[in-house]
Design a protein around this motif. Structure first.
Motif, PDB file in Angstrom:
ATOM      1  N   PRO A 297       0.935  -0.954   0.328  1.00  0.00           N
ATOM      2  CA  PRO A 297      -0.370  -0.199   0.324  1.00  0.00           C
ATOM      3  C   PRO A 297       1.020   1.147  -0.300  1.00  0.00           C
ATOM      4  O   PRO A 297      -0.099   2.018  -0.816  1.00  0.00           O
ATOM      5  CB  PRO A 297      -0.875  -0.098   0.936  1.00  0.00           C
ATOM      6  N   LEU A 298       2.385   1.226   0.867  1.00  0.00           N
ATOM      7  CA  LEU A 298       2.967   2.108   0.488  1.00  0.00           C
ATOM      8  C   LEU A 298       4.051   2.479  -0.746  1.00  0.00           C
ATOM      9  O   LEU A 298       3.593   3.747  -0.823  1.00  0.00           O
ATOM     10  CB  LEU A 298       4.032   2.394   1.976  1.00  0.00           C
TER      11      LEU A 298
ATOM     12  N   VAL B 265       2.028   1.731  -3.613  1.00  0.00           N
ATOM     13  CA  VAL B 265       1.579   2.139  -4.489  1.00  0.00           C
ATOM     14  C   VAL B 265       0.325   3.365  -4.523  1.00  0.00           C
ATOM     15  O   VAL B 265       0.051   3.863  -6.052  1.00  0.00           O
ATOM     16  CB  VAL B 265       0.140   0.654  -5.339  1.00  0.00           C
ATOM     17  N   GLY B 266       0.448   4.039  -3.117  1.00  0.00           N
ATOM     18  CA  GLY B 266      -0.513   5.060  -2.925  1.00  0.00           C
ATOM     19  C   GLY B 266      -1.892   4.426  -2.394  1.00  0.00           C
ATOM     20  O   GLY B 266      -1.904   3.451  -1.893  1.00  0.00           O
ATOM     21  N   SER B 267      -2.571   5.793  -2.046  1.00  0.00           N
ATOM     22  CA  SER B 267      -3.297   5.238  -1.383  1.00  0.00           C
ATOM     23  C   SER B 267      -4.750   5.421  -2.736  1.00  0.00           C
ATOM     24  O   SER B 267      -5.706   5.346  -1.926  1.00  0.00           O
ATOM     25  CB  SER B 267      -4.288   6.326  -0.665  1.00  0.00           C
ATOM     26  N   GLU B 268      -4.691   4.988  -3.643  1.00  0.00           N
ATOM     27  CA  GLU B 268      -5.927   4.910  -4.711  1.00  0.00           C
ATOM     28  C   GLU B 268      -6.775   3.576  -4.690  1.00  0.00           C
ATOM     29  O   GLU B 268      -5.616   2.073  -4.007  1.00  0.00           O
ATOM     30  CB  GLU B 268      -5.412   4.827  -6.087  1.00  0.00           C
TER      31      GLU B 268
ATOM     32  N   LEU C  82      -6.059  -0.521  -5.041  1.00  0.00           N
ATOM     33  CA  LEU C  82      -4.962  -1.398  -3.856  1.00  0.00           C
ATOM     34  C   LEU C  82      -5.857  -2.344  -3.654  1.00  0.00           C
ATOM     35  O   LEU C  82      -5.625  -4.111  -3.530  1.00  0.00           O
ATOM     36  CB  LEU C  82      -4.864  -0.456  -2.412  1.00  0.00           C
TER      37      LEU C  82
END
Length: 236
Positions: free
Chosen positions: A51-52, A54-57, A61
């Motif tokens: 998650p860190l 690839v981001g918070s999309e 996720l």
């Protein structure tokens, strides 16, 4: 006249031998807590870093959740098998088992079963963290947990075969992932496919049943193959 090859006294002896081997291997596993904790820490690190990275999309996720957990489970399992049989070879346990005519396949099966409990069993429970980290639903997380439970025994058996084949080599631990991972990829593909089918509303049970059948077959066959490999390694 029918003949029962295992009389009551023999059956009792087999039961006592199995219980004794189980207690002994359980104690050995508990004493080596640091070794079996490493793969679990690796699993947690991998699923936390995804998650860190690839981001918070949320949609991305969610789509990566099942493959990420399965890749982490596979890598943590492979990491933990390099010392499955080498300590027994080095400290004379294997020689003692062979000389005393203890059932080597039974010992292999017990050792692998306990290793599964402390590795894949815990990983299956930790996979529920995907609900928080990747936004999976409880149903998807349950299907993911089930796929790890039914698929990981086959992964462990394949890794154990690779570990036994490289036992007599000087740098055998390096070769274990190279041998095991290509054989394990179909399990990874089928398991993630079963969870994806469930997520889209389709029936993934046939694939899970296929994985369970493969695991059962590997449990029945692999201990005998590994026992022969260990005996050859000891003789050489």
């Amino acid at each position: 006249m029918s003949h029962n090859p295992l009389n009551p006294n023999q059956a009792t002896s087999v039961g006592i031998s199995t219980a004794r081997l189980w207690r002994r291997e359980w104690q050995v596993k508990q004493q080596g807590a640091v070794q079996w904790l490493y793969p679990l820490v690796l699993f947690l690190v991998i699923i936390t870093l995804f998650p860190l990275a690839v981001g918070s999309e949320p949609q991305l996720l969610h789509r990566l959740g099942v493959p990420a957990v399965w890749i982490a489970a596979l890598l943590s399992l492979v990491m933990g098998v390099d010392d499955l049989f080498k300590p027994a070879m080095d400290n004379g346990t294997l020689a003692q088992l062979i000389v005393s005519k203890t059932s080597l396949p039974l010992w292999v099966l017990i050792r692998l079963s306990i290793h599964w409990i402390f590795s894949s069993g815990f990983v299956a429970l930790l996979s529920l963290l995907a609900i928080l980290l990747f936004g999976l639903s409880w149903g998807e997380a349950g299907a993911l947990l089930a796929s790890i439970v039914v698929g990981s025994p086959m992964l462990l058996m394949l890794s154990a075969i690779a570990s036994s084949l490289t036992l007599s080599l000087k740098n055998g631990a390096v070769l274990v992932p190279l041998i095991a991972l290509p054989m394990q990829l179909p399990v990874l593909i089928f398991a993630t496919g079963a969870v994806d089918l469930y997520a889209t509303g389709l029936n993934g049970l046939p694939i899970l049943a296929l994985l369970a059948a493969g695991s059962i077959l590997s449990i029945l066959i692999t201990p005998w193959v590994i026992a022969m490999t260990l005996k050859m390694a000891w003789l050489n």
